[in-house]
Every structure is written in C-alpha cells, then in structure tokens.
Design a protein around this motif. Structure first.
Motif, PDB file in Angstrom:
ATOM      1  N   LEU A 154      12.965 -14.738 -23.223  1.00  0.00           N
ATOM      2  CA  LEU A 154      14.006 -15.665 -22.794  1.00  0.00           C
ATOM      3  C   LEU A 154      14.284 -15.489 -21.312  1.00  0.00           C
ATOM      4  N   LYS A 155      14.161 -14.222 -20.873  1.00  0.00           N
ATOM      5  CA  LYS A 155      14.410 -13.930 -19.466  1.00  0.00           C
ATOM      6  C   LYS A 155      13.826 -12.554 -19.170  1.00  0.00           C
ATOM      7  N   ASP A 156      13.249 -12.401 -17.990  1.00  0.00           N
ATOM      8  CA  ASP A 156      12.796 -11.090 -17.553  1.00  0.00           C
ATOM      9  C   ASP A 156      12.715 -11.092 -16.045  1.00  0.00           C
ATOM     10  N   GLY A 157      12.611  -9.904 -15.482  1.00  0.00           N
ATOM     11  CA  GLY A 157      12.525  -9.802 -14.037  1.00  0.00           C
ATOM     12  C   GLY A 157      12.447  -8.364 -13.593  1.00  0.00           C
ATOM     13  N   ILE A 158      12.409  -8.177 -12.291  1.00  0.00           N
ATOM     14  CA  ILE A 158      12.414  -6.835 -11.738  1.00  0.00           C
ATOM     15  C   ILE A 158      13.596  -6.702 -10.799  1.00  0.00           C
ATOM     16  N   GLY A 159      14.089  -5.480 -10.666  1.00  0.00           N
ATOM     17  CA  GLY A 159      15.216  -5.236  -9.784  1.00  0.00           C
ATOM     18  C   GLY A 159      15.702  -3.814  -9.927  1.00  0.00           C
ATOM     19  N   PHE A 160      16.690  -3.462  -9.136  1.00  0.00           N
ATOM     20  CA  PHE A 160      17.270  -2.132  -9.215  1.00  0.00           C
ATOM     21  C   PHE A 160      18.353  -2.146 -10.283  1.00  0.00           C
ATOM     22  N   ASN A 161      18.252  -1.225 -11.222  1.00  0.00           N
ATOM     23  CA  ASN A 161      19.245  -1.134 -12.275  1.00  0.00           C
ATOM     24  C   ASN A 161      20.428  -0.338 -11.748  1.00  0.00           C
ATOM     25  N   SER A 162      21.501  -1.003 -11.430  1.00  0.00           N
ATOM     26  CA  SER A 162      22.659  -0.352 -10.816  1.00  0.00           C
ATOM     27  C   SER A 162      23.477   0.450 -11.816  1.00  0.00           C
TER      28      SER A 162
END
Length: 184
Positions: A154-162
């Motif tokens: 449904l949704k995915d991505g990359i990023g910094f997990n705060s």
C-alpha cells in the motif's frame, strides 16, 4: 535488538490509517483498544521484561510463532528482517508472519538498510548515494519476497526512522495480505 515501543506502534497505526485514507474511522478509543491488544514477541525475555504498556509479552521465535493461524489483524515488525541473512531463513519468517496474519490483515514495519547510515552522520547523503545500488537490491529482495508470499504493498519508502534512538536509514513498508482463495 531494537524492540518497538508503544510510541512506535502508535506511529505505525497512524501510518496505516493515513496510507489507507480512512483516518477518520480511527479515533482515540480505537488507539487505546489497539494498545491493550498488543502482543509483543521477542526471542530474548530480557527485552520483553522492559516493555511497558503492552497487553501481553511472549517469548518466541519469528520462524515458529506460538500463535494459531490467522490470529492478528495487524503485524508490526520493527527491525527484524535484517537479522536473517539467508533467503531460506527470511522466507520462513515471512511465511510464519503471514500464517498468523488474518486475510486482509496489515503488515507494517521497517528494516535498516545495510550498511547502516545514521542521521547524525555528516556524510549521510554522500554515503546514501554511494550505497544506493546495494540499498535498491536489498529493498527489491524484501519486496519480491513479500509479494511472492501474497502481500500487496500500500505504501513503502526509505528514510530516517526518527523513533529509534540512533535514527538509522531504513526501508519502511505497509502491505496487506490478500484474501485466501477459496476452492470452487
């Protein structure tokens, strides 16, 4: 090991609501109910002893979960998949996860990208660009495995997990298990 906290699960619940565009159906009472119905699982009982605010803690192995088939409507994985380096182990974990997930249930989680890059690293962007090809390979492997097991993203991505203390670069995902196909 990085167990997910109540804050993290609340964040994942909100991510699910936003991704499915039905956030108006989720109110404060739903969030409280969710928190009461959380079952935290970890292989190390010492990790479970420090968790607070969860309904129940269970010491268990991700490759052999101590639950009946189709028990949970939502399964959240916080920093789990990267511990399984070999494809057969990863497939076992995913098969077991889907076994305990109800049809149309949600799988929500994140996994650090390896090599790990901290948000506090001054060269984080340069390292990210340098490691882009290996990261894409990791992400594609996770996605292929999940799709092969019957999940729809449904949704995915990359990023910094705060929400993790060290704020590493992660791949996060929200997927839904397909309804079981009934024989005609």
């Amino acid at each position: 090991h990085h167990p997910f906290s109540m804050t993290y699960l609340s964040h994942l619940h909100q991510r699910r609501a936003m991704a499915t565009q039905d956030s108006d159906e989720f109110n404060y009472e739903e969030l409280i109910r969710l928190k009461r119905n959380i079952v935290a699982v970890d292989l190390d009982y010492r990790v479970l002893n420090v968790l607070t605010g969860v309904g129940q803690t269970v010491c268990g192995n991700a490759r052999n979960l101590p639950f009946f088939d189709e028990t949970f409507g939502v399964v959240a994985m916080g920093w789990l998949l990267h511990y399984f380096k070999k494809a057969p182990e990863l497939e076992e974990v995913m098969a077991e996860t889907l076994r305990v997930l109800k049809p149309d249930g949600y799988l929500i989680g994140d996994v650090p990208l390896v090599p790990k890059i901290s948000a506090n690293d001054k060269l984080a962007l340069v390292k990210l660009l340098f490691n882009l090809k290996p990261y894409i390979k990791q992400i594609n492997n996770y996605k292929r495995l999940m799709r092969d097991k019957g999940l729809v993203f449904l949704k995915d991505g990359i990023g910094f997990n705060s929400l993790h203390l060290y704020r590493y670069h992660t791949y996060h995902f929200l997927a839904r298990k397909q309804q079981s196909q009934k024989p005609l």
